[in-house]
Design a protein around this motif. Structure first.
Motif, PDB file in Angstrom:
ATOM      1  N   TYR A 178      -3.089  -0.312  -6.156  1.00 55.08           N
ATOM      2  CA  TYR A 178      -2.585  -0.783  -4.860  1.00 55.08           C
ATOM      3  C   TYR A 178      -2.715   0.377  -3.884  1.00 55.08           C
ATOM      4  O   TYR A 178      -2.112   1.440  -4.074  1.00 55.08           O
ATOM      5  CB  TYR A 178      -1.130  -1.221  -5.005  1.00 55.08           C
ATOM      6  CG  TYR A 178      -0.579  -1.924  -3.782  1.00 55.08           C
ATOM      7  CD1 TYR A 178      -0.843  -3.260  -3.549  1.00 55.08           C
ATOM      8  CD2 TYR A 178       0.234  -1.244  -2.882  1.00 55.08           C
ATOM      9  CE1 TYR A 178      -0.336  -3.913  -2.449  1.00 55.08           C
ATOM     10  CE2 TYR A 178       0.757  -1.891  -1.770  1.00 55.08           C
ATOM     11  CZ  TYR A 178       0.465  -3.221  -1.560  1.00 55.08           C
ATOM     12  OH  TYR A 178       0.979  -3.864  -0.463  1.00 55.08           O
ATOM     13  N   TYR A 187       2.538 -13.825  -3.823  1.00 55.69           N
ATOM     14  CA  TYR A 187       2.054 -12.681  -4.595  1.00 55.69           C
ATOM     15  C   TYR A 187       2.729 -11.398  -4.124  1.00 55.69           C
ATOM     16  O   TYR A 187       3.177 -10.574  -4.941  1.00 55.69           O
ATOM     17  CB  TYR A 187       0.539 -12.568  -4.437  1.00 55.69           C
ATOM     18  CG  TYR A 187      -0.103 -11.616  -5.408  1.00 55.69           C
ATOM     19  CD1 TYR A 187      -0.529 -12.057  -6.653  1.00 55.69           C
ATOM     20  CD2 TYR A 187      -0.287 -10.280  -5.080  1.00 55.69           C
ATOM     21  CE1 TYR A 187      -1.131 -11.184  -7.556  1.00 55.69           C
ATOM     22  CE2 TYR A 187      -0.870  -9.403  -5.970  1.00 55.69           C
ATOM     23  CZ  TYR A 187      -1.293  -9.851  -7.205  1.00 55.69           C
ATOM     24  OH  TYR A 187      -1.875  -8.974  -8.097  1.00 55.69           O
ATOM     25  N   ASN A 243       6.411 -11.271  -5.395  1.00 59.18           N
ATOM     26  CA  ASN A 243       6.580 -10.978  -6.815  1.00 59.18           C
ATOM     27  C   ASN A 243       6.200  -9.545  -7.166  1.00 59.18           C
ATOM     28  O   ASN A 243       6.924  -8.866  -7.911  1.00 59.18           O
ATOM     29  CB  ASN A 243       5.769 -11.970  -7.654  1.00 59.18           C
ATOM     30  CG  ASN A 243       6.448 -13.320  -7.748  1.00 59.18           C
ATOM     31  OD1 ASN A 243       7.413 -13.491  -8.473  1.00 59.18           O
ATOM     32  ND2 ASN A 243       5.956 -14.290  -6.999  1.00 59.18           N
ATOM     33  N   THR A 244       5.083  -9.042  -6.651  1.00 59.37           N
ATOM     34  CA  THR A 244       4.678  -7.683  -6.991  1.00 59.37           C
ATOM     35  C   THR A 244       5.566  -6.646  -6.303  1.00 59.37           C
ATOM     36  O   THR A 244       5.910  -5.624  -6.904  1.00 59.37           O
ATOM     37  CB  THR A 244       3.202  -7.440  -6.644  1.00 59.37           C
ATOM     38  OG1 THR A 244       2.963  -7.763  -5.263  1.00 59.37           O
ATOM     39  CG2 THR A 244       2.295  -8.290  -7.526  1.00 59.37           C
ATOM     40  N   GLN A 262       3.988  -4.704 -12.693  1.00 65.89           N
ATOM     41  CA  GLN A 262       3.275  -5.019 -11.457  1.00 65.89           C
ATOM     42  C   GLN A 262       2.031  -4.154 -11.266  1.00 65.89           C
ATOM     43  O   GLN A 262       1.131  -4.528 -10.525  1.00 65.89           O
ATOM     44  CB  GLN A 262       4.209  -4.926 -10.248  1.00 65.89           C
ATOM     45  CG  GLN A 262       5.192  -3.774 -10.243  1.00 65.89           C
ATOM     46  CD  GLN A 262       4.642  -2.500  -9.661  1.00 65.89           C
ATOM     47  OE1 GLN A 262       3.749  -2.546  -8.828  1.00 65.89           O
ATOM     48  NE2 GLN A 262       5.168  -1.368 -10.084  1.00 65.89           N
ATOM     49  N   HIS A 263       1.935  -3.023 -11.997  1.00 65.85           N
ATOM     50  CA  HIS A 263       0.718  -2.214 -11.915  1.00 65.85           C
ATOM     51  C   HIS A 263      -0.498  -2.984 -12.427  1.00 65.85           C
ATOM     52  O   HIS A 263      -1.621  -2.761 -11.974  1.00 65.85           O
ATOM     53  CB  HIS A 263       0.875  -0.922 -12.730  1.00 65.85           C
ATOM     54  CG  HIS A 263       1.686   0.124 -12.037  1.00 65.85           C
ATOM     55  ND1 HIS A 263       1.167   0.951 -11.065  1.00 65.85           N
ATOM     56  CD2 HIS A 263       2.983   0.473 -12.178  1.00 65.85           C
ATOM     57  CE1 HIS A 263       2.114   1.768 -10.629  1.00 65.85           C
ATOM     58  NE2 HIS A 263       3.223   1.491 -11.285  1.00 65.85           N
ATOM     59  N   PHE A 270      -1.081  -6.073 -12.077  1.00 63.22           N
ATOM     60  CA  PHE A 270      -1.419  -7.226 -11.240  1.00 63.22           C
ATOM     61  C   PHE A 270      -1.660  -6.828  -9.781  1.00 63.22           C
ATOM     62  O   PHE A 270      -1.718  -7.682  -8.922  1.00 63.22           O
ATOM     63  CB  PHE A 270      -0.300  -8.270 -11.309  1.00 63.22           C
ATOM     64  CG  PHE A 270      -0.219  -8.963 -12.633  1.00 63.22           C
ATOM     65  CD1 PHE A 270      -0.930 -10.128 -12.870  1.00 63.22           C
ATOM     66  CD2 PHE A 270       0.551  -8.431 -13.651  1.00 63.22           C
ATOM     67  CE1 PHE A 270      -0.865 -10.759 -14.099  1.00 63.22           C
ATOM     68  CE2 PHE A 270       0.629  -9.058 -14.889  1.00 63.22           C
ATOM     69  CZ  PHE A 270      -0.082 -10.219 -15.113  1.00 63.22           C
ATOM     70  N   GLU A 271      -1.785  -5.551  -9.545  1.00 64.53           N
ATOM     71  CA  GLU A 271      -1.901  -5.089  -8.165  1.00 64.53           C
ATOM     72  C   GLU A 271      -3.361  -5.002  -7.733  1.00 64.53           C
ATOM     73  O   GLU A 271      -4.205  -4.464  -8.439  1.00 64.53           O
ATOM     74  CB  GLU A 271      -1.245  -3.721  -8.001  1.00 64.53           C
ATOM     75  CG  GLU A 271       0.269  -3.795  -8.110  1.00 64.53           C
ATOM     76  CD  GLU A 271       0.913  -2.438  -7.912  1.00 64.53           C
ATOM     77  OE1 GLU A 271       0.273  -1.434  -8.219  1.00 64.53           O
ATOM     78  OE2 GLU A 271       2.057  -2.409  -7.436  1.00 64.53           O
TER      79      GLU A 271
END
Length: 254
Positions: A5, A208, A211-212, A223-224, A226-227
């Protein structure tokens, strides 16, 4: 999965996107443009009608929505100050972005449905949600022994618990479900005014982000994995959500 991210200020388009977002923040947080939040809803307004239709204790609807709007504006204002100071530590920025989205989401959840009946039902859920939150806090405060002055007096506690007990005991939507529903409502409202922003895309982006950013705010590692994307792009989406939600609230407040 290996993703990162990023702050996302990589090219001229990103700089222009951030400039627009910061300009919008300046506009909506200007004291002249938010002073209506310091007044009571106008008699006969939709917020006034909704407030009369739902339970008003321990927190009434206008204070609940007003503070949600204020939290969103304050968070965006602080983000703008930090970003203009050339700071780019993403975890606290994302935490404030989450607060802004939560505030806008609660407002949009009540104000944006088309039917008066749905707005009334959602208003009831929002004040009940706040009452339940207060109940959890009181359960914690009631066990204080070293700092009893922070807890309500027995009479205050009894009054508050009675008010909380008056709220319906049925199933209530949690924060995540409320944000999902409001993301769809906000995205639809934005798309109606700006067809260049497809409602489905924006709704999924807001869900999104919620949630992240929540994962980051809780210090969760998941969350790492899905970033992707960038803070600059996400900030633009959140600013749009706050702008349109609060614009709709003001129209139904004054």
């Amino acid at each position: 999965m290996t993703r990162m991210y990023e702050f996302g200020l990589d090219d001229a388009a990103a700089h222009a996107h951030l400039t627009r977002a910061l300009s919008t923040i300046d506009h909506i947080t200007n004291p002249d443009n938010r002073s209506w939040l310091t007044t009571a809803p106008a008699p006969g307004s939709e917020v006034d009608r909704l407030e009369q239709a739902v339970l008003q204790d321990p927190v009434d609807l206008s204070h609940s929505l007003g503070f949600a709007a204020t939290a969103a504006l304050d968070s965006l204002q602080e983000i703008a100050i930090i970003v203009r100071g050339n700071a780019s530590i993403l975890t606290p920025l994302r935490g404030m972005m989450r607060t802004a989205l939560m505030g806008a989401g609660r407002v949009g959840y009540v104000i944006l449905p088309d039917s008066p009946e749905e707005r009334e039902a959602h208003a009831g859920m929002v004040v009940s949600h706040e009452a339940v939150s207060l109940g959890r806090a009181l359960a914690s405060f009631g066990s204080f022994t070293e700092l009893p002055g922070l807890a309500p007096t027995p009479d205050e506690l009894a009054m508050l618990l009675e008010q909380i007990q008056a709220h319906p005991r049925g199933k209530k939507e949690g924060e995540a479900a409320m944000i999902q529903a409001s993301a769809e409502l906000v995205a639809r409202a934005i798309a109606e005014q700006d067809p260049a922003q497809p409602a489905g895309v924006l709704a999924e982006q807001l869900a999104y982000i919620w949630n992240t950013a929540s994962g980051a705010a809780h210090g969760f590692y998941w969350q790492h994995d899905f970033e992707h994307g960038s803070f600059v792009a996400d900030l633009g989406a959140v600013v749009s959500a706050v702008y349109y939600s609060l614009d709709a609230l003001r129209a139904r407040w004054e």
